[in-house]
Motif scaffolding. Structure first.
Motif, PDB file in Angstrom:
ATOM      1  N   UNK A  94       0.947  -1.214  -0.128  1.00 58.03           N
ATOM      2  CA  UNK A  94       0.199  -0.012   0.155  1.00 58.03           C
ATOM      3  C   UNK A  94       0.960   1.039   0.045  1.00 58.03           C
ATOM      4  N   UNK A  95       0.623   1.939  -1.014  1.00 60.36           N
ATOM      5  CA  UNK A  95       1.468   3.437  -0.941  1.00 60.36           C
ATOM      6  C   UNK A  95       0.773   4.425  -0.180  1.00 60.36           C
ATOM      7  N   UNK A  96       1.720   5.149   0.628  1.00 64.99           N
ATOM      8  CA  UNK A  96       0.968   6.303   1.396  1.00 64.99           C
ATOM      9  C   UNK A  96       1.906   7.303   1.405  1.00 64.99           C
ATOM     10  N   UNK A  97       1.261   8.277   1.974  1.00 67.62           N
ATOM     11  CA  UNK A  97       2.093   9.611   2.279  1.00 67.62           C
ATOM     12  C   UNK A  97       3.101   9.335   3.359  1.00 67.62           C
ATOM     13  N   UNK A  98       4.336   9.998   3.378  1.00 65.63           N
ATOM     14  CA  UNK A  98       5.176   9.744   4.346  1.00 65.63           C
ATOM     15  C   UNK A  98       5.273  11.152   5.098  1.00 65.63           C
ATOM     16  N   UNK A  99       5.141  11.244   6.282  1.00 64.63           N
ATOM     17  CA  UNK A  99       5.093  12.432   7.187  1.00 64.63           C
ATOM     18  C   UNK A  99       6.047  12.858   7.689  1.00 64.63           C
ATOM     19  N   UNK A 100       6.635  13.885   7.664  1.00 67.50           N
ATOM     20  CA  UNK A 100       7.850  14.513   8.443  1.00 67.50           C
ATOM     21  C   UNK A 100       7.989  14.592   9.952  1.00 67.50           C
ATOM     22  N   UNK A 101       6.536  14.607  10.424  1.00 65.68           N
ATOM     23  CA  UNK A 101       6.635  14.855  11.926  1.00 65.68           C
ATOM     24  C   UNK A 101       6.888  13.622  12.769  1.00 65.68           C
ATOM     25  N   UNK A 102       7.275  12.654  12.164  1.00 68.36           N
ATOM     26  CA  UNK A 102       7.365  11.482  12.816  1.00 68.36           C
ATOM     27  C   UNK A 102       6.058  10.690  13.407  1.00 68.36           C
ATOM     28  N   UNK A 103       6.306   9.798  14.588  1.00 74.79           N
ATOM     29  CA  UNK A 103       5.076   9.128  15.109  1.00 74.79           C
ATOM     30  C   UNK A 103       4.820   9.807  16.533  1.00 74.79           C
ATOM     31  N   UNK A 104       3.597   9.438  17.165  1.00 69.40           N
ATOM     32  CA  UNK A 104       3.608   9.932  18.525  1.00 69.40           C
ATOM     33  C   UNK A 104       4.419   9.545  19.453  1.00 69.40           C
ATOM     34  N   UNK A 105       4.959   8.280  19.517  1.00 72.43           N
ATOM     35  CA  UNK A 105       5.904   7.797  20.277  1.00 72.43           C
ATOM     36  C   UNK A 105       7.262   8.661  20.683  1.00 72.43           C
TER      37      UNK A 105
END
Length: 348
Positions: A94-105
């Motif tokens: 599945x091709x998705x957008x990659x977010x620069x803010x990282x993850x919640x952890x």
């Protein structure tokens, strides 16, 4: 079967990544690889293995496309944007957008960065709204793996819930309760976020009530910025959760004692909601629509401009500080191992 006529298939030659060497995340539902697309630039790809003979592979591909068709309907500000799918030899992604803010952890585990309480409220609210979209999208659709690593953040700290529907996709590819990844074998859920009734029956189908329980653990982390449970053995933790143990709230009392009246009110309301969501009885947990509505009512009372200024301050500080993981966090967040599953079967 869902129609896949509107799904976009990407040409593998347009990607600069290899599903076997560009892994940035691994779990029981499959691996996540990161790469560049000739038009979309940075993308993340969730990869699922395709096994068996030619006919088996064809059936798996059709099931995956049907599920992706459902997931692609999720167009929402708080859901990771999905672009389409790509196929490698014996793998689909599945091709998705990659977010620069990282993850919640990653965000919560930066101890030097101060997170204001109105911003914490917005984060929790947007997580709930993302899960609500999933629960309302298709009958019986659930996230199935709600955890901080699956909550992505934009650069201005808006939430994007990702990796939902992986339980159904994993089932479509023939993964059982012990999933297969590129590097090891892991269970299809993460222990510390797993509801007690799920731990009693690890092969049971994911349910919306399980997502609500997991959401409560995320609220705990946002409130305390701490891992929910100490680094103890899997068997001990499993038994404790099944028998009603929940994360330590003494630390939350200590935090509230340092807050002003306004922030303390936010913390207390989130705490009450959290405890309802992790109720031992699944039928007593609130529905996600009720949760999202209540949180939005609280958020509407906060100053939008003040929250925006907080996000600007956070972005500046995050760029100045390196990420740091606490030791117990790495241990407690590891997916449940095959040894843990054997221990679980002995306990049950």
């Amino acid at each position: 079967m869902a129609s896949n006529s509107n799904l976009r298939e990407f040409n593998v030659d347009d990607f600069k990544c290899d599903p076997t060497t560009s892994v940035i995340g691994s779990g029981g539902f499959g691996d996540v690889v990161v790469g560049k697309h000739s038009q979309l630039n940075n993308v993340a790809v969730k990869v699922f293995p395709i096994t068996g003979g030619p006919m088996d592979q064809l059936v798996m591909e059709e099931k995956i496309l049907a599920e992706i068709g459902n997931l692609q309907k999720a167009q929402h500000d708080n859901i990771v944007q999905m672009y389409g799918w790509v196929k490698w030899f014996r793998a689909m992604g599945i091709v998705m957008e990659c977010y620069k803010g990282g993850n919640l952890r990653q965000f919560l585990m930066r101890p030097i960065v101060q997170i204001e309480w109105a911003l914490r409220l917005r984060i929790v609210t947007e997580i709930a709204k993302g899960i609500a979209l999933i629960h309302n999208l298709v009958e019986n659709l659930v996230h199935g793996d709600v955890k901080p690593e699956n909550i992505m953040l934009t650069v201005d700290l808006h939430v994007k819930v990702g990796d939902f529907g992986s339980a159904e996709l994993a089932a479509a590819t023939g993964l059982t309760s012990v999933g297969s990844s590129a590097r090891n074998r892991e269970i299809q859920f993460t222990l510390i976020y797993t509801a007690p009734e799920k731990l009693k029956n690890i092969t049971s189908r994911p349910r919306k009530e399980h997502d609500i329980y997991s959401f409560a653990l995320l609220v705990y982390m946002v409130l305390t910025r701490k891992v929910p449970y100490p680094a103890i053995s899997e068997t001990t933790l499993i038994n404790a959760i099944i028998n009603g143990a929940r994360p330590d709230c003494i630390v939350l009392e200590e935090i509230k004692s340092t807050l002003n009246d306004h922030d303390k009110e936010i913390a207390e309301k989130l705490e009450r909601l959290m405890k309802r969501c992790w109720d031992q009885d699944p039928s007593l947990r609130p529905k996600i629509n009720e949760i999202a509505d209540k949180l939005q009512e609280l958020l509407d009372k906060e100053s939008t401009l003040e929250i925006q200024q907080q996000t600007i301050n956070q972005s500046t500080k995050r760029n100045q500080q390196p990420e740091r993981d606490n030791g117990p966090m790495k241990l407690a967040h590891r997916p449940m191992t095959a040894l843990g599953i054997r221990q679980l079967k002995k306990v049950l």
